[in-house]
Every structure is written in structure tokens, then in C-alpha cells.
Design a protein around this motif. Structure first.
Motif, PDB file in Angstrom:
ATOM      1  N   UNK A 185      43.209  41.240  34.255  1.00 40.22           N
ATOM      2  CA  UNK A 185      42.565  41.289  35.558  1.00 40.22           C
ATOM      3  C   UNK A 185      42.334  39.904  36.144  1.00 40.22           C
ATOM      4  N   UNK A 186      42.148  38.938  35.268  1.00 36.76           N
ATOM      5  CA  UNK A 186      41.864  37.575  35.718  1.00 36.76           C
ATOM      6  C   UNK A 186      43.128  36.864  36.191  1.00 36.76           C
ATOM      7  N   UNK A 187      44.206  36.943  35.400  1.00 38.62           N
ATOM      8  CA  UNK A 187      45.434  36.231  35.749  1.00 38.62           C
ATOM      9  C   UNK A 187      46.401  37.057  36.589  1.00 38.62           C
ATOM     10  N   UNK A 188      46.291  38.380  36.496  1.00 36.04           N
ATOM     11  CA  UNK A 188      47.239  39.240  37.204  1.00 36.04           C
ATOM     12  C   UNK A 188      48.266  39.804  36.244  1.00 36.04           C
ATOM     13  N   UNK A 189      48.607  41.068  36.416  1.00 33.18           N
ATOM     14  CA  UNK A 189      49.492  41.760  35.478  1.00 33.18           C
ATOM     15  C   UNK A 189      50.887  41.142  35.429  1.00 33.18           C
ATOM     16  N   UNK A 190      51.425  40.735  36.585  1.00 35.21           N
ATOM     17  CA  UNK A 190      52.791  40.206  36.619  1.00 35.21           C
ATOM     18  C   UNK A 190      52.914  38.923  35.808  1.00 35.21           C
ATOM     19  N   UNK A 191      51.952  38.008  36.004  1.00 34.04           N
ATOM     20  CA  UNK A 191      52.000  36.752  35.266  1.00 34.04           C
ATOM     21  C   UNK A 191      51.848  36.989  33.775  1.00 34.04           C
TER      22      UNK A 191
END
Length: 220
Positions: free
Chosen positions: A139-145
Motif C-alpha cells: 500500500x505504501x509503495x504501490x502494487x506495480x512497483x
């Protein structure tokens, strides 16, 4: 025309999953991994161009990391200099643990679970695989990354750099130029996120754009 069966350096055979959805995900991961390796070849050519202009150097990279985390810079310096000297095997072995260290720091600051209680063993540190699967971290970095990072560093069907390095599976005589580039970029990516977090805490920039809440971005 190409086989979908993977043979790992340690002799393990990885075959496509039987479940259709999982099999499709595996094929997507295969394609991503191959495309990243092709992209690495192009990136290395671009790096050579900026290296000749003086915009890319070991000193410049180390200085950029020092500005964010001097301890991280000290741990990474010999690996970065090995990369610039063409010693890619050494670069992988020095920098891959620092990639994990950097993302562990990010996980700690984003309230991700970096420790777990193991029956009859007590508390142990969560593996990088577990961190990449942690909902707070995603949730913090984003699923794609996070998916990209996992494909490069922990997925058995991906490059699995973290585990092949940790288990001594990289042969010194093989070509590890692409892997070395990925660990350099992994260190820089972790440093960049840490810089964003530091600046956000100081009120000078927005948090990393991963969908995390202000509470997580503030490092609680």
C-alpha cells in the motif's frame, strides 16, 4: 517455440502452474523478466554515454547516497566501485544485501511487519519475500512497483537475484552485468524512496505515490 520449463542454477525445475490464472501470471512474469534483461542492455549503453560525459561515476553515485544515508553509502561504496570497474560478480554480492537492507528500512517506516514470531524459535526478521507480500508495504509503495521488485529480486521464475546471491549460485565466470545493473538500480531506488520519506517528514515533499496513508508515509 521456446520451452516454458525453467531450470534453476541449483538444478531445480520450475514448470508452469496448472491453474490457468496462475499460469497466465507466470507467463507475464516470464515476459517481464526477459524484457527487463533486454532493457538492461540498452540502459548499459546509455550509462556508458553519460559516463563519458562525467555525469555518471562511482563518486557521483556514492555522493548521492551519502546525502540520504551515509551508513548506506559506506556499505554500498565498494560494490558501486566494483560495478564501475567491471567486476559485476562482486557488485552483486556487495549490493544485493544492501537492496534488502534499504527496503527493510522502508518497510519499518511504513508500518510493515518486518518481524514475525516463529514457533519454538522466537522472533525472527521477515524475509524480503515476506516484506514484498506485506499489505502495508504494498500500500505504501504501490502494487506495480512491488511486483517489479519481486520479479527482479525474489520470484523463483524471475531473476531471483536476492536468493541466487545469498545461496552462492552465481558463478564468477558467468556474465552478471545485467544483474549488477539491477542491484545498483535497486540501491538507488531504495535510497530515492528513503529521501522522499525524509523530505515528507520535513514537510518539503509529498509521500511516495503508492496509495499509502499519511500515517504510513509519516513513518509511524
Amino acid at each position: 517455440l521456446a520451452s516454458r520449463i525453467h531450470v534453476e542454477p541449483d538444478g531445480r525445475i520450475i514448470i508452469p502452474p496448472e491453474d490457468e490464472a496462475e499460469r497466465e501470471d507466470a507467463y507475464v512474469l516470464d515476459h517481464f523478466t526477459m524484457s527487463q534483461q533486454l532493457g538492461a542492455a540498452y540502459s548499459l549503453m546509455l550509462i556508458q554515454e553519460v559516463r563519458e560525459t562525467g555525469e555518471w561515476s562511482a563518486d557521483a553515485i556514492v555522493a548521492a547516497i551519502v546525502d540520504v544515508d551515509p551508513t548506506m553509502a559506506a556499505a554500498c561504496e565498494s560494490g558501486i566501485r566494483a560495478f564501475e570497474a567491471g567486476d559485476y560478480w562482486t557488485a552483486c554480492h556487495v549490493l544485493a544485501p544492501q537492496v534488502e537492507r534499504g527496503f527493510r528500512q522502508i518497510a519499518r517506516s511504513s508500518s510493515a511487519n518486518i518481524r514475525r514470531l516463529v514457533l519454538n524459535q522466537g522472533i525472527e526478521m521477515a524475509s524480503l519475500n515476506a516484506i514484498f507480500e506485506d499489505e502495508e508495504f504494498i500500500g505504501f509503495l504501490g502494487a506495480d512497483l512491488v511486483k517489479c521488485l519481486a520479479a527482479l529480486f525474489t520470484e523463483p521464475r524471475g531473476l531471483n537475484i536476492r536468493n541466487t546471491v545469498a545461496h552462492g549460485l552465481l558463478e564468477p565466470t558467468d556474465d552478471h552485468k545485467a544483474r549488477a545493473l539491477f542491484v545498483v538500480m535497486g540501491v538507488l531506488a531504495a535510497t530515492w524512496v528513503l529521501a522522499l520519506m525524509r523530505n515528507h517528514q520535513a514537510g518539503t515533499s509529498p509521500p511516495p505515490a503508492g496509495g499509502g496513508s499519511d500515517r504510513r508515509a509519516a513513518g509511524r
